[in-house]
Design a protein around this motif. Structure first.
Motif, PDB file in Angstrom:
ATOM      1  N   UNK A 136      45.946  42.897  41.782  1.00 56.98           N
ATOM      2  CA  UNK A 136      45.411  42.087  42.869  1.00 56.98           C
ATOM      3  C   UNK A 136      45.903  40.651  42.791  1.00 56.98           C
ATOM      4  N   UNK A 137      45.927  39.975  43.928  1.00 55.25           N
ATOM      5  CA  UNK A 137      46.361  38.583  43.984  1.00 55.25           C
ATOM      6  C   UNK A 137      45.276  37.650  43.469  1.00 55.25           C
ATOM      7  N   UNK A 138      45.693  36.545  42.897  1.00 55.66           N
ATOM      8  CA  UNK A 138      44.743  35.521  42.497  1.00 55.66           C
ATOM      9  C   UNK A 138      44.215  34.763  43.711  1.00 55.66           C
ATOM     10  N   UNK A 139      42.997  34.265  43.625  1.00 58.09           N
ATOM     11  CA  UNK A 139      42.418  33.498  44.720  1.00 58.09           C
ATOM     12  C   UNK A 139      43.159  32.188  44.927  1.00 58.09           C
ATOM     13  N   UNK A 140      43.249  31.743  46.167  1.00 57.36           N
ATOM     14  CA  UNK A 140      44.031  30.542  46.468  1.00 57.36           C
ATOM     15  C   UNK A 140      43.185  29.275  46.382  1.00 57.36           C
ATOM     16  N   UNK A 141      43.872  28.181  46.066  1.00 55.78           N
ATOM     17  CA  UNK A 141      43.284  26.853  46.123  1.00 55.78           C
ATOM     18  C   UNK A 141      44.431  25.893  46.407  1.00 55.78           C
ATOM     19  N   UNK A 142      44.383  25.212  47.533  1.00 57.64           N
ATOM     20  CA  UNK A 142      45.550  24.442  47.946  1.00 57.64           C
ATOM     21  C   UNK A 142      45.283  22.956  48.137  1.00 57.64           C
ATOM     22  N   UNK A 143      44.089  22.480  47.867  1.00 59.74           N
ATOM     23  CA  UNK A 143      43.847  21.052  48.016  1.00 59.74           C
ATOM     24  C   UNK A 143      42.387  20.689  47.935  1.00 59.74           C
ATOM     25  N   UNK A 144      42.088  19.385  47.922  1.00 57.24           N
ATOM     26  CA  UNK A 144      40.723  18.917  47.694  1.00 57.24           C
ATOM     27  C   UNK A 144      39.748  19.312  48.790  1.00 57.24           C
ATOM     28  N   UNK A 145      40.270  19.636  49.982  1.00 56.67           N
ATOM     29  CA  UNK A 145      39.383  20.053  51.071  1.00 56.67           C
ATOM     30  C   UNK A 145      39.160  21.555  51.079  1.00 56.67           C
ATOM     31  N   UNK A 146      39.836  22.264  50.179  1.00 52.63           N
ATOM     32  CA  UNK A 146      39.773  23.727  50.157  1.00 52.63           C
ATOM     33  C   UNK A 146      38.646  24.190  49.237  1.00 52.63           C
ATOM     34  N   UNK A 147      37.813  25.098  49.724  1.00 46.50           N
ATOM     35  CA  UNK A 147      36.713  25.627  48.913  1.00 46.50           C
ATOM     36  C   UNK A 147      37.164  26.780  48.025  1.00 46.50           C
ATOM     37  N   UNK A 148      38.443  27.160  48.119  1.00 47.85           N
ATOM     38  CA  UNK A 148      38.959  28.235  47.287  1.00 47.85           C
ATOM     39  C   UNK A 148      38.604  29.606  47.834  1.00 47.85           C
ATOM     40  N   UNK A 149      39.313  30.631  47.352  1.00 47.06           N
ATOM     41  CA  UNK A 149      39.052  32.003  47.797  1.00 47.06           C
ATOM     42  C   UNK A 149      38.940  32.928  46.595  1.00 47.06           C
ATOM     43  N   UNK A 150      38.251  34.063  46.763  1.00 40.77           N
ATOM     44  CA  UNK A 150      38.141  35.013  45.661  1.00 40.77           C
ATOM     45  C   UNK A 150      39.465  35.723  45.413  1.00 40.77           C
ATOM     46  N   UNK A 151      39.592  36.330  44.253  1.00 39.41           N
ATOM     47  CA  UNK A 151      40.746  37.171  43.979  1.00 39.41           C
ATOM     48  C   UNK A 151      40.655  38.470  44.760  1.00 39.41           C
ATOM     49  N   UNK A 152      41.781  39.104  44.986  1.00 44.26           N
ATOM     50  CA  UNK A 152      41.773  40.377  45.708  1.00 44.26           C
ATOM     51  C   UNK A 152      41.735  41.549  44.734  1.00 44.26           C
ATOM     52  N   UNK A 153      41.263  42.677  45.230  1.00 46.20           N
ATOM     53  CA  UNK A 153      41.178  43.887  44.405  1.00 46.20           C
ATOM     54  C   UNK A 153      42.566  44.431  44.095  1.00 46.20           C
ATOM     55  N   UNK A 154      42.675  45.091  42.960  1.00 43.40           N
ATOM     56  CA  UNK A 154      43.919  45.768  42.632  1.00 43.40           C
ATOM     57  C   UNK A 154      44.101  47.006  43.493  1.00 43.40           C
ATOM     58  N   UNK A 155      45.353  47.439  43.633  1.00 41.55           N
ATOM     59  CA  UNK A 155      45.630  48.652  44.394  1.00 41.55           C
ATOM     60  C   UNK A 155      45.153  49.891  43.657  1.00 41.55           C
ATOM     61  N   UNK A 156      44.764  50.953  44.380  1.00 41.19           N
ATOM     62  CA  UNK A 156      44.365  52.192  43.719  1.00 41.19           C
ATOM     63  C   UNK A 156      45.544  52.832  43.012  1.00 41.19           C
ATOM     64  N   UNK A 157      45.245  53.722  42.094  1.00 45.47           N
ATOM     65  CA  UNK A 157      46.302  54.503  41.480  1.00 45.47           C
ATOM     66  C   UNK A 157      46.822  55.533  42.467  1.00 45.47           C
ATOM     67  N   UNK A 158      47.767  56.323  42.034  1.00 43.40           N
ATOM     68  CA  UNK A 158      48.242  57.457  42.832  1.00 43.40           C
ATOM     69  C   UNK A 158      48.878  58.475  41.911  1.00 43.40           C
ATOM     70  N   UNK A 159      49.095  59.680  42.443  1.00 42.42           N
ATOM     71  CA  UNK A 159      49.636  60.754  41.623  1.00 42.42           C
ATOM     72  C   UNK A 159      50.446  61.695  42.509  1.00 42.42           C
ATOM     73  N   UNK A 160      51.567  62.173  41.975  1.00 43.08           N
ATOM     74  CA  UNK A 160      52.424  63.109  42.691  1.00 43.08           C
ATOM     75  C   UNK A 160      52.681  64.322  41.790  1.00 43.08           C
ATOM     76  N   UNK A 161      52.419  65.500  42.327  1.00 43.34           N
ATOM     77  CA  UNK A 161      52.704  66.764  41.637  1.00 43.34           C
ATOM     78  C   UNK A 161      53.877  67.432  42.348  1.00 43.34           C
ATOM     79  N   UNK A 162      54.857  67.876  41.589  1.00 41.29           N
ATOM     80  CA  UNK A 162      55.969  68.610  42.196  1.00 41.29           C
ATOM     81  C   UNK A 162      56.313  69.815  41.327  1.00 41.29           C
ATOM     82  N   UNK A 163      56.965  70.792  41.958  1.00 42.03           N
ATOM     83  CA  UNK A 163      57.357  71.998  41.245  1.00 42.03           C
ATOM     84  C   UNK A 163      58.652  72.534  41.854  1.00 42.03           C
ATOM     85  N   UNK A 164      59.383  73.287  41.039  1.00 43.40           N
ATOM     86  CA  UNK A 164      60.647  73.866  41.497  1.00 43.40           C
ATOM     87  C   UNK A 164      60.663  75.360  41.260  1.00 43.40           C
TER      88      UNK A 164
END
Length: 225
Positions: free
Chosen positions: A197-225
């Motif tokens: 996930x991305x870190x929360x932003x803070x860009x200046x003295x007038x900015x109240x800041x933002x929370x961090x974002x959630x990480x992406x879910x996992x994933x899985x791939x099954x294959x066969x031949x």
């Protein structure tokens, strides 16, 4: 391939007819049951753990301009594992795809409660026995304790012939993200799977800041031949 709905999903996949080759993708967090197709005795599995959450912006000393403030850090990418499994037609394979770690809140009055949480594990089991797993990335920490942000799991030995690759390097400030564990370029991966996930932003003295974002879910791939 249709994307499966995220969050606490439980799905049973019915056995297919006899085939010479095939693939199934599990791109969303949840628990699933994969039934081995007819005439299939071996599976290849590629799995990514979920990404860690980014930390929130830090307002040290209170909202600006009362004190030193800074952006959060990106969470660690989930680990990657590949393995070959020997199976029998009709066997049920239990799959858990990890949910991404939560992003940290904005810290007010000091660097408290802004760390991201660790992403969940993606795993494959049969008959209650875990065969392979890809751990989730670590949640990003807070300045100055762990200013480098989140980190991915270290490589570990796994069953099923699997080998783990660690996730990407820690993210930077503002909106930095990390990549997931690295797979060969020809291996399918759902966009965003295992990303930190991305870190929360803070860009200046007038900015109240933002929370961090959630990480992406996992994933899985099954294959066969």
């Amino acid at each position: 391939m249709a994307l499966l709905a995220a969050s606490a999903l439980s799905v049973s996949v019915e056995p297919s007819a006899a085939v010479t080759a095939g693939m199934r993708e599990f791109p969303a967090a949840g628990t699933f049951t994969f039934v081995v197709p007819l005439d299939v005795t071996g599976l290849h599995v590629d799995a990514w753990g979920a990404g860690g959450g980014g930390s929130g912006a830090i307002l040290a000393g209170g909202p600006p301009p009362l004190g030193f403030s800074r952006a959060g850090f990106g969470g660690g990418g989930g680990g990657y594992v590949h393995g070959a499994l020997t199976v029998l037609p009709g066997q049920q394979i239990a799959i858990t795809v990890g949910v991404g770690g939560a992003g940290g809140a904005v810290g007010s009055g000091g660097p408290v409660g802004v760390s991201g949480s660790t992403g969940a594990t993606t795993s494959v089991s049969r008959g209650g026995t875990e065969l392979m797993r890809a751990d989730g990335g670590k949640g990003a920490g807070i300045f100055p304790v762990t200013s480098a942000g989140g980190v991915a799991p270290a490589p570990t030995a796994l069953g099923g012939g699997g080998v783990v690759r660690p996730g990407g390097k820690p993210g930077g400030t503002i909106d930095g993200q990390t990549g997931p564990g690295l797979a060969p370029s020809d291996v399918l991966r759902t966009p965003g799977c295992g990303d930190g996930g991305a870190g929360g932003s803070y860009i200046g003295s007038a900015d109240q800041g933002s929370p961090g974002s959630s990480g992406g879910p996992g994933c899985l791939v099954i294959s066969w031949t």
